[in-house]
Write a protein that holds these residues in place. Structure first.
Motif, PDB file in Angstrom:
ATOM      1  N   ILE A 408     -40.698 -18.797 -33.163  1.00 43.46           N
ATOM      2  CA  ILE A 408     -40.582 -18.944 -31.716  1.00 43.46           C
ATOM      3  C   ILE A 408     -39.106 -18.996 -31.316  1.00 43.46           C
ATOM      4  O   ILE A 408     -38.678 -18.374 -30.341  1.00 43.46           O
ATOM      5  N   HIS A 409     -38.314 -19.736 -32.088  1.00 47.52           N
ATOM      6  CA  HIS A 409     -36.888 -19.866 -31.794  1.00 47.52           C
ATOM      7  C   HIS A 409     -36.206 -18.500 -31.800  1.00 47.52           C
ATOM      8  O   HIS A 409     -35.422 -18.172 -30.888  1.00 47.52           O
ATOM      9  N   ALA A 410     -36.492 -17.699 -32.817  1.00 47.55           N
ATOM     10  CA  ALA A 410     -35.868 -16.372 -32.901  1.00 47.55           C
ATOM     11  C   ALA A 410     -36.269 -15.504 -31.716  1.00 47.55           C
ATOM     12  O   ALA A 410     -35.451 -14.740 -31.182  1.00 47.55           O
ATOM     13  N   LEU A 411     -37.509 -15.628 -31.282  1.00 46.26           N
ATOM     14  CA  LEU A 411     -37.999 -14.832 -30.159  1.00 46.26           C
ATOM     15  C   LEU A 411     -37.336 -15.258 -28.852  1.00 46.26           C
ATOM     16  O   LEU A 411     -37.154 -14.443 -27.944  1.00 46.26           O
ATOM     17  N   LEU A 412     -36.963 -16.540 -28.743  1.00 49.75           N
ATOM     18  CA  LEU A 412     -36.419 -17.083 -27.501  1.00 49.75           C
ATOM     19  C   LEU A 412     -34.903 -16.950 -27.390  1.00 49.75           C
ATOM     20  O   LEU A 412     -34.337 -17.216 -26.313  1.00 49.75           O
ATOM     21  N   GLU A 413     -34.232 -16.557 -28.444  1.00 49.71           N
ATOM     22  CA  GLU A 413     -32.773 -16.527 -28.413  1.00 49.71           C
ATOM     23  C   GLU A 413     -32.243 -15.615 -27.310  1.00 49.71           C
ATOM     24  O   GLU A 413     -31.308 -15.981 -26.574  1.00 49.71           O
ATOM     25  N   GLY A 414     -32.828 -14.437 -27.166  1.00 46.52           N
ATOM     26  CA  GLY A 414     -32.388 -13.519 -26.121  1.00 46.52           C
ATOM     27  C   GLY A 414     -32.652 -14.062 -24.735  1.00 46.52           C
ATOM     28  O   GLY A 414     -31.812 -13.950 -23.829  1.00 46.52           O
ATOM     29  N   ALA A 415     -33.825 -14.698 -24.558  1.00 47.83           N
ATOM     30  CA  ALA A 415     -34.173 -15.273 -23.257  1.00 47.83           C
ATOM     31  C   ALA A 415     -33.230 -16.415 -22.903  1.00 47.83           C
ATOM     32  O   ALA A 415     -32.813 -16.554 -21.743  1.00 47.83           O
TER      33      ALA A 415
END
Length: 488
Positions: A408-415
Motif C-alpha cells: 500500500i505504501h509503495a502505491l501511495l508514494e506518487g499520490a
C-alpha cells in the motif's frame, strides 16, 4: 438431495438436512470455535442416548469425530466426552470417511482437501443449514452485504423491539444460530457472511425477507476469486429464493440481477425509501431528518432505508417505527468514536476490511485533519482506487502497517508527492498510533480503518480494536459489547 450408499453403509438424506436427518450417518465436525462448539452441543442434544443405555442403540454414531487445530484439541478433550474423537489433521482421506461434515464458517469448502472429499461424496454443511432446516416455519430476515450488514441487522432488530415485537438478533454478528435452536421469536434477524449464504440455500427453506446492502470484492482468499465471492454472496438471492428481496438500488451488481422467484423491493430509489440530503423519504413523502441519529456516515443512513423497507416487507408500519432509530446504540469497532485526548479524537473502525470501507470512513471525517491507519492481512485486494482517491481528497496523513502495508505504501508514494499528505510506515499498531499522533500535533482525528483483516497480528478485528483503544488511552472492556444480541 440424492440418496446414496458408501462402503456398504446406507446414507439416507432428508429433503431438509436437519439434525434428525443425520441419524445413522457418519458425521464429523470441522472447527472448534464458537460455531463448532454450538454444533457439537446441538448434535449431542439431539442425539443423546437414553438414560442407562451404553450408546450402542443411539440414533447418533457412538463416536463423533472432531477435526480442529492442535491449539483447540486440549479444550475439546477437556470435555471428557468418551464418545468424542479429536483429530488435528483434516486430510482429504479422513474427511472422505464421513457422509456429512458439519464445518465452521471460517473453513473454506474450496480448500483442496474439502474439494477432494466432496468429489468422493462427502457433504459439507454448516450450522446455519441445520438451524434453517430445523426451523422451517420461522419468520426470518436474512441480512448480508460486503459492508453494513451488522449495523443493518442490529438496527432492524432494535426497531422491531421498539415496536413491541419479540425479535432475535443472531448469526454472523456474534452468536451462532444453533445456540438459539429452541428459541422463541416473532422475527429472526439473521446476519450472514459470504461464508454462510450458501448454507441457507442448502437448508431447502426460503427466508421470508433477504436484505442485501452492497457487493464489493472481499474474502478472496476464502472464495478463491472475486467471481466466486459474488456468486456465493448472491446465492442468498439466487438459490435460497427469499419471498421478498430488499436490495440497494445504488449497487450495480444488485441492479443487474433477475430474481423471478422473489418479489424485489428497492431502497435508495425515489419510489421507495431513500435519502434526499439528510432527510429520509418514503416515495414523495419526507419522513424524518437523520442528522441527529447515532449512525455515522451516509452509507449507514442509506442502509437505514433498507431497514425500513424490510420492516414494510414484513407487513409492519415502518413510518411508525422509524423515529426509534434515534435511540439505537452504535456497534463497536464500526466508526466508533472512542473519545478525545489532548485535542485528538480516536475513531475505531477495526471492522473495516476493504479499501472501499476505508474510503467510506474518510468521507465521514471530510473537512477534518485525519491520520488514517491502513493495512493488515494481505488478501490481494486492489488498492488503486484508494490511491486515486487520495490524490483528489487527501487526509493529513496515511500510516501503513501490516502484511500488505509495504504494498500500500509503495502505491501511495506518487499520490503523497502529488497531493502533499504525509505518508509513513509502521512496524505494528503501537508504532502506527504513535506516528499518527505525532503527525497531527495536537489537532485532528486518528482513524483506524485498516481496509484489511487482522489475521496474523490479532485473533480478529475485535482484538485489534481493543488494542487500538488501549493504545489511545481508553478502556478496551468498555467498547466490546454488541448490544441486542439474542432474543428480546
Amino acid at each position: 438431495m440424492a440418496c446414496r450408499r458408501r462402503s456398504g453403509n446406507a446414507s439416507v438424506t432428508a429433503s431438509r438436512p436437519d439434525l434428525a436427518s443425520l441419524a445413522g450417518q457418519r458425521v464429523a465436525l470441522w472447527g472448534w470455535g464458537r460455531e463448532g462448539r454450538a454444533a457439537y452441543a446441538a448434535l449431542r442434544g439431539a442425539h443423546a442416548p437414553q438414560a442407562g443405555a451404553d450408546g450402542a442403540g443411539d440414533r447418533f454414531p457412538a463416536t463423533l469425530t472432531l477435526f480442529c487445530s492442535p491449539a483447540e484439541a486440549g479444550d475439546a478433550r477437556a470435555l471428557g466426552d468418551a464418545r468424542l474423537r479429536v483429530e488435528t489433521e483434516a486430510t482429504a482421506e479422513r474427511l472422505s470417511a464421513f457422509d456429512v461434515v458439519v464445518k465452521s464458517p471460517g473453513i473454506s469448502p474450496y480448500r483442496p482437501e474439502a474439494q477432494a472429499a466432496a468429489e468422493r461424496g462427502t457433504r459439507f454443511i454448516g450450522g446455519t443449514t441445520l438451524w434453517f432446516a430445523a426451523r422451517p416455519d420461522a419468520t426470518t430476515v436474512c441480512v448480508t452485504g460486503t459492508k453494513g450488514k451488522s449495523t443493518t441487522s442490529a438496527l432492524l432488530a432494535h426497531l422491531l423491539r421498539a415496536g413491541g415485537h419479540r425479535a432475535a438478533l443472531t448469526g454472523n454478528i456474534g452468536q451462532p444460530l444453533l445456540e438459539l435452536l429452541d428459541g422463541d421469536a416473532e422475527v429472526w434477524v439473521v446476519e450472514l457472511s459470504s461464508y454462510q449464504t450458501r448454507d441457507v440455500a442448502r437448508s431447502g427453506v426460503r427466508p421470508a425477507v433477504a436484505v442485501v446492502t452492497n457487493i464489493f470484492p472481499e474474502h478472496l482468499d476464502w472464495h478463491g476469486s472475486q467471481a466466486r465471492y459474488v456468486e456465493d454472496k448472491l446465492s442468498l438471492l439466487t438459490q435460497a429464493r427469499p419471498r421478498i428481496a430488499v436490495l440497494s438500488a445504488g449497487d450495480a451488481t444488485l441492479s443487474a440481477l433477475a430474481l423471478p422467484d422473489s418479489e424485489v423491493r428497492w431502497f435508495g430509489r425515489a419510489d421507495g425509501w431513500h435519502l434526499r440530503g439528510d432527510v429520509v423519504w418514503r416515495g414523495d413523502e419526507p419522513v424524518f431528518d437523520t442528522r441527529e441519529l447515532p449512525l455515522p456516515g451516509r452509507h449507514n443512513r442509506g442502509n437505514l432505508c433498507g431497514v425500513l423497507a424490510a420492516i414494510e416487507a414484513l407487513g409492519l408500519d415502518a413510518k411508525a417505527l422509524a423515529p426509534h432509530a434515534a435511540t439505537f446504540r452504535a456497534l463497536p469497532h464500526r466508526l466508533q468514536l472512542l473519545g478525545t485526548r489532548d485535542g485528538i479524537s480516536y475513531v475505531n473502525d477495526s471492522i473495516s476490511t476493504t479499501p472501499h470501507a476505508s474510503l467510506a470512513a474518510l468521507e465521514v471525517y471530510a473537512g477534518r485533519r485525519v491520520a488514517i491507519l491502513v493495512g493488515g492481512h494481505d488478501r490481494g485486494l486492489d488498492w488503486q482506487a484508494f490511491a486515486d482517491a487520495m490524490r483528489l481528497a487527501p487526509p493529513a496523513a496515511v500510516v501503513t502497517l501490516g502484511q500488505n502495508g509495504p504494498r500500500i505504501h509503495a502505491l501511495l508514494e506518487g499520490a503523497a508527492a502529488a497531493a502533499g499528505f504525509a505518508l509513513r510506515q509502521a512496524r505494528d499498531l503501537e508504532e502506527a498510533v504513535a506516528q499518527a499522533r505525532s503527525l497531527l500535533d495536537g489537532e485532528g482525528v486518528v482513524l483506524l480503518s485498516p481496509g484489511a483483516p487482522s489475521f496474523g497480528a490479532y485473533r480478529d478485528y475485535a482484538e485489534r480494536g481493543r488494542h487500538f483503544a488501549a493504545l489511545a488511552g481508553f478502556d478496551p472492556d468498555a467498547i466490546t459489547a454488541i448490544p441486542g444480541i439474542g432474543i428480546a
